[in-house]
Design a protein around this motif. Structure first.
Motif, mmCIF file in Angstrom:
data_model
loop_
_atom_site.group_PDB
_atom_site.id
_atom_site.type_symbol
_atom_site.label_atom_id
_atom_site.label_comp_id
_atom_site.label_asym_id
_atom_site.label_seq_id
_atom_site.Cartn_x
_atom_site.Cartn_y
_atom_site.Cartn_z
ATOM 1 N N ASP A 106 -27.490 -16.596 -34.001
ATOM 2 C CA ASP A 106 -27.491 -15.751 -35.191
ATOM 3 C C ASP A 106 -26.046 -15.406 -35.504
ATOM 4 O OD1 ASP A 106 -28.020 -12.222 -34.371
ATOM 5 O OD2 ASP A 106 -26.717 -13.709 -33.439
ATOM 6 N N LEU A 107 -25.847 -14.601 -36.518
ATOM 7 C CA LEU A 107 -24.500 -14.161 -36.876
ATOM 8 C C LEU A 107 -24.346 -12.668 -36.608
ATOM 9 C CD1 LEU A 107 -23.847 -16.076 -40.229
ATOM 10 C CD2 LEU A 107 -22.945 -16.587 -37.957
ATOM 11 N N GLY A 108 -25.127 -12.181 -35.677
ATOM 12 C CA GLY A 108 -25.055 -10.740 -35.427
ATOM 13 C C GLY A 108 -25.110 -10.382 -33.967
ATOM 14 N N THR A 109 -25.910 -9.379 -33.674
ATOM 15 C CA THR A 109 -25.898 -8.773 -32.348
ATOM 16 C C THR A 109 -26.410 -9.693 -31.253
ATOM 17 O OG1 THR A 109 -28.046 -7.773 -32.798
ATOM 18 C CG2 THR A 109 -26.096 -6.455 -33.279
ATOM 19 N N ILE A 110 -27.257 -10.659 -31.580
ATOM 20 C CA ILE A 110 -27.804 -11.542 -30.553
ATOM 21 C C ILE A 110 -26.688 -12.354 -29.912
ATOM 22 C CG2 ILE A 110 -29.321 -13.491 -30.092
ATOM 23 C CD1 ILE A 110 -31.225 -12.410 -32.223
ATOM 24 N N LEU A 111 -25.891 -13.017 -30.719
ATOM 25 C CA LEU A 111 -24.775 -13.787 -30.163
ATOM 26 C C LEU A 111 -23.730 -12.862 -29.554
ATOM 27 C CD1 LEU A 111 -23.860 -16.865 -32.406
ATOM 28 C CD2 LEU A 111 -24.732 -16.822 -30.093
ATOM 29 N N LEU A 112 -23.488 -11.735 -30.219
ATOM 30 C CA LEU A 112 -22.458 -10.821 -29.731
ATOM 31 C C LEU A 112 -22.812 -10.259 -28.361
ATOM 32 C CD1 LEU A 112 -21.549 -8.888 -32.985
ATOM 33 C CD2 LEU A 112 -19.973 -10.248 -31.607
ATOM 34 N N SER A 113 -24.071 -10.009 -28.128
ATOM 35 C CA SER A 113 -24.474 -9.340 -26.890
ATOM 36 C C SER A 113 -24.918 -10.301 -25.797
ATOM 37 C CB SER A 113 -25.602 -8.352 -27.181
ATOM 38 O OG SER A 113 -26.734 -9.035 -27.683
ATOM 39 N N SER A 114 -25.172 -11.556 -26.120
ATOM 40 C CA SER A 114 -25.666 -12.495 -25.122
ATOM 41 C C SER A 114 -24.592 -12.815 -24.087
ATOM 42 C CB SER A 114 -26.114 -13.792 -25.791
ATOM 43 O OG SER A 114 -26.397 -14.770 -24.807
ATOM 44 N N PRO A 115 -24.935 -12.698 -22.803
ATOM 45 C CA PRO A 115 -23.951 -13.053 -21.767
ATOM 46 C C PRO A 115 -23.667 -14.554 -21.708
ATOM 47 C CG PRO A 115 -26.076 -12.580 -20.787
ATOM 48 C CD PRO A 115 -26.198 -12.228 -22.244
ATOM 49 N N LEU A 116 -24.490 -15.349 -22.384
ATOM 50 C CA LEU A 116 -24.281 -16.796 -22.391
ATOM 51 C C LEU A 116 -23.334 -17.249 -23.493
ATOM 52 C CD1 LEU A 116 -27.916 -18.071 -21.719
ATOM 53 C CD2 LEU A 116 -26.046 -17.777 -20.081
ATOM 54 N N THR A 117 -22.989 -16.384 -24.402
ATOM 55 C CA THR A 117 -22.104 -16.764 -25.496
ATOM 56 C C THR A 117 -20.696 -16.989 -24.966
ATOM 57 O OG1 THR A 117 -23.393 -15.535 -27.117
ATOM 58 C CG2 THR A 117 -21.137 -16.099 -27.716
ATOM 59 N N LYS A 118 -20.145 -18.139 -25.314
ATOM 60 C CA LYS A 118 -18.761 -18.461 -24.966
ATOM 61 C C LYS A 118 -17.878 -18.199 -26.185
ATOM 62 C CE LYS A 118 -20.328 -19.921 -21.059
ATOM 63 N NZ LYS A 118 -20.166 -19.071 -19.853
ATOM 64 N N TRP A 119 -16.694 -17.703 -25.928
ATOM 65 C CA TRP A 119 -15.763 -17.341 -26.995
ATOM 66 C C TRP A 119 -14.423 -18.037 -26.818
ATOM 67 C CZ3 TRP A 119 -17.569 -14.431 -30.972
ATOM 68 C CH2 TRP A 119 -18.730 -13.689 -30.752
ATOM 69 N N GLY A 120 -13.809 -18.371 -27.941
ATOM 70 C CA GLY A 120 -12.441 -18.848 -27.910
ATOM 71 C C GLY A 120 -11.482 -17.670 -27.928
ATOM 72 N N GLN A 121 -10.186 -17.983 -27.931
ATOM 73 C CA GLN A 121 -9.159 -16.943 -27.907
ATOM 74 C C GLN A 121 -8.856 -16.394 -29.290
ATOM 75 O OE1 GLN A 121 -7.740 -15.587 -25.027
ATOM 76 N NE2 GLN A 121 -9.500 -16.712 -24.220
ATOM 77 N N GLY A 122 -9.261 -17.108 -30.320
ATOM 78 C CA GLY A 122 -9.059 -16.639 -31.674
ATOM 79 C C GLY A 122 -7.842 -17.236 -32.351
#
Length: 129
Positions: A106-122
């Motif tokens: 999603d584009l909201g809290t689900i991705l933001l809060s999921s511990p499985l979401t990987k993030w880049g440095q920006g």
């Protein structure tokens, strides 16, 4: 382990364009097409917000504020996510982050809060008026 590397940010005047890229590497490489990929952004003093995303079926979604101006796409062969940003406005100024998740999307809290979401440095995008 999954690594995401954003690029393409910069400074432009209002009305200009930029193209962001997010290169994925590591464990994601073998199943890139099975990941939900999304762009989020965060301006100083504000919460991180979803901008655009594309799920494992190729369905795209956009925040209302960017609909019609931004286009998200991905190249599974290159493990790369893109964000074409046109008609940029000063309010688009933010750090832009790439996110990946193999189970939720999603584009909201689900991705933001999921511990499985990987993030880049920006990558920083600055739009001047």
């Amino acid at each position: 382990q999954v690594q995401l590397m954003e690029s393409g940010g910069g400074s432009v005047q209002a009305g200009g364009s930029l193209r962001l890229s997010c290169q994925a590497s590591g464990d994601i490489s073998s199943g890139y097409g099975d990941y939900c990929m999304a762009w989020f952004r965060q301006a100083p003093g504000k919460e991180r917000e979803g901008v655009a995303g594309i799920d494992w079926n190729g369905k795209t979604g956009y925040a209302h504020s960017v609909k019609g101006r931004f286009t998200v796409s991905k190249d599974n062969a290159k493990n790369t996510l893109y964000l074409q940003m046109n008609s940029l406005k000063p309010e688009d100024t933010a750090m832009y982050y790439c996110a990946a998740n193999s189970l939720v999307c999603d584009l909201g809290t689900i991705l933001l809060s999921s511990p499985l979401t990987k993030w880049g440095q920006g990558t920083q995008v600055t739009v001047s008026s």
